[in-house]
Design an enzyme around this catalytic site. Structure first.
Site, PDB file in Angstrom:
ATOM      1  CB  ALA A   1     -13.899  17.158 -80.590  1.00 38.63           C
TER       2      ALA A   1
ATOM      3  NE  ARG B   1      -5.791  10.577 -41.576  1.00 39.83           N
ATOM      4  CZ  ARG B   1      -5.195  11.611 -41.008  1.00 39.83           C
ATOM      5  NH1 ARG B   1      -4.720  12.596 -41.777  1.00 39.83           N
ATOM      6  NH2 ARG B   1      -5.048  11.676 -39.703  1.00 39.83           N
TER       7      ARG B   1
ATOM      8  CB  SER C   1     -12.319  12.362 -87.669  1.00 43.63           C
ATOM      9  OG  SER C   1     -11.417  12.014 -86.648  1.00 43.63           O
TER      10      SER C   1
ATOM     11  CB  CYS D   1     -16.820  16.284 -75.776  1.00 47.96           C
ATOM     12  SG  CYS D   1     -17.303  14.550 -75.553  1.00 47.96           S
TER      13      CYS D   1
ATOM     14  CB  VAL E   1     -26.131   1.867 -93.194  1.00 46.33           C
ATOM     15  CG1 VAL E   1     -26.489   0.385 -93.097  1.00 46.33           C
ATOM     16  CG2 VAL E   1     -24.714   2.040 -93.718  1.00 46.33           C
TER      17      VAL E   1
ATOM     18  CG  ASP F   1     -21.447   7.529 -78.381  1.00 52.15           C
ATOM     19  OD1 ASP F   1     -20.537   7.129 -77.624  1.00 52.15           O
ATOM     20  OD2 ASP F   1     -21.644   8.737 -78.612  1.00 52.15           O
TER      21      ASP F   1
ATOM     22  CE1 TYR G   1       1.982  19.613 -48.523  1.00 47.55           C
ATOM     23  CE2 TYR G   1       4.169  18.809 -47.905  1.00 47.55           C
ATOM     24  CZ  TYR G   1       3.140  19.733 -47.764  1.00 47.55           C
ATOM     25  OH  TYR G   1       3.256  20.771 -46.869  1.00 47.55           O
TER      26      TYR G   1
ATOM     27  CB  ALA H   1     -14.789   8.847 -81.614  1.00 52.01           C
TER      28      ALA H   1
END
Length: 447
Positions: free
Chosen positions: A43, A444, A41, A45, A83, A285, A428, A11
């Protein structure tokens, strides 16, 4: 032509590489990316959802192929290049090409360290047995899926985000799931009263949870396969074990450099993703992130942060200026029938920081209360008692959680008070909300 070297092909690294390509133009920059694995590259997750079945194939998680980076964008995208050390004085990266087992040296003008993080596997007897896994990469996923066949009893060690996502995935697939966590609650980033909702869901769904327990040993059968998990004198039979006990920054190759690391090994960076060493950047990360609410650096390794930091690093490496604005600690995950989300500080975190903080709890519904199919939603707001500034929120429910937590995360980003939040003009209509959004209903109740 400037030489850009990027350590890491996921990423943060590839977000940076693409920014350099776009800003410099094709052929105007020499970009070399070094990935110790074989896949670029993807995902991370999404890995649990391949097990669960919502994602059909591991390759569906790959955003761009290596060939795309090489052929369309002219990036020298190398695989199986690990590396070993960085010489910041001579601006060289040294490592091993695993394919040929030969050393390599690459000189850079600008270097980005986007080496990610590694899963933590505790040093316990039996963790080298067949059937013991971690889940961080697509090869990890493929090995775990292969090992799942004709197995029925799974043990997950760790009750954080990944552990709970895996528990959901395997329960959906019909496994008997045992979940062990040394903490006295699930999802320790939540306050205990909110985490209790997750604990109730495990009971309702038949997941065996052992809290406040530590795994001390894994027993192995004569075949060499894991056969049981031990918690002190207690022993439970199992076919599979997956450790989801966290991750650590992959930065050990920097220990001989002058690059500043945190106590746990993450790289210190400024808002332009620069390290303390000239022409060396870090993102993702393996790096720290600035927490806007804590007003200090933190380690929150998430894909959202990695992509943002990578873009910013690539922009600055190209010669333009862009600044990382920090994070507020927003995260969300699905767990069986529930969605759990949080942002900002928990009450526990606020108290540990010595802030004058309190919280309010509210149980509402995701839509207008007169609908038959309304679902309960549980909300906790954390705020300062001296000036009523919002500090954080936790939301758990079956529906509408994602909408609410993102509104609160936006409010935190802009330092809103309880009164300002209560006055937001939110959408709403009865099928989507009550006339007062439940988050504002919670606000509230702060008086």
């Amino acid at each position: 032509m400037k030489r850009y070297v990027i350590i890491g092909g996921d990423a943060a690294g590839m977000s940076a590489a693409m920014q350099i390509v776009r800003r410099k133009g094709p052929g105007n920059a020499q970009i070399t990316t070094l990935e110790r694995g074989t896949i670029y590259s993807y995902a991370q997750c999404g890995l649990p959802y391949v097990i669960e079945g919502s994602v059909l194939h591991p390759d569906d998680l790959i955003a761009r192929s290596i060939e795309t980076f090489r052929e369309e964008y002219g990036i020298d995208a190398r695989t199986e290049h690990e590396v070993k050390n960085v010489d910041t004085q001579n601006q060289e990266v040294h490592g091993i090409d695993r394919k040929s087992d030969q050393p390599f040296t690459i000189t850079y003008d600008k270097l980005l360290i986007a080496s990610g993080a590694d899963p933590i596997l505790p040093p316990l007897p039996g963790t080298d047995a067949e059937g013991v896994h971690t889940l961080k990469t697509i090869p990890d996923l493929k090995q775990l899926r292969k090992d799942m066949h004709e197995r029925h009893h799974l043990t997950i060690v760790g009750g954080g985000y990944v552990g709970l996502e895996l528990a959901e995935a395997f329960k959906t697939r019909g496994f008997n799931v045992l979940l062990i966590d040394r903490n006295k609650q699930l999802a320790k980033v939540f306050d205990p009263d909110m985490a209790e909702l997750l604990q109730e869901e495990t009971k309702d769904q038949g997941i065996d949870v052992r809290l406040g327990k530590s795994v001390t040993e894994l027993k192995t059968a004569n075949s060499g396969r894991v056969s049981a998990v031990c918690m002190g004198e207690e022993q439970q039979n199992t076919d599979l074990v997956v450790f989801a006990t966290g991750i650590k920054p992959n930065t050990s190759f920097l220990e001989t450099t002058d690059i500043m690391l945190s106590e746990k090994g993450a790289i210190n960076v400024n808002a332009q993703m620069q390290t303390n060493v000239k022409d060396v950047y870090a993102a993702g990360d393996c790096a720290l992130q600035y927490h806007r609410i804590k007003e200090q650096d933190d380690y929150l390794p998430l894909g959202t942060h990695a992509n943002k930091q990578g873009r910013i690093a690539g922009t600055n490496m190209s010669g333009e200026k862009k600044y990382f604005q920090g994070v507020v600690g927003t995260a969300i995950f699905r767990f069986l029938r529930l969605t759990a989300a949080r942002t900002g500080l928990s009450k526990k975190e606020a108290e540990n920081m010595g802030l004058p903080a309190d919280s309010v709890y509210y149980k509402g519904t995701d839509i207008a209360g007169y609908f038959n199919d309304k679902k309960p939603i549980h909300i906790k707001l954390v705020y300062r008692t001296d000036n009523q500034l919002l500090l954080g929120s936790q939301v758990i429910g079956e529906s509408g959680v994602d909408k609410r937590i993102d509104v609160l995360a936006t409010a935190l980003y802009h330092n809103m008070s309880i009164d300002e939040f209560e006055n937001l003009d939110l959408s709403y209509a009865p099928p989507y909300n009550g006339v007062w959004d439940p988050m504002q209903q919670a606000a509230r109740r702060v008086r």
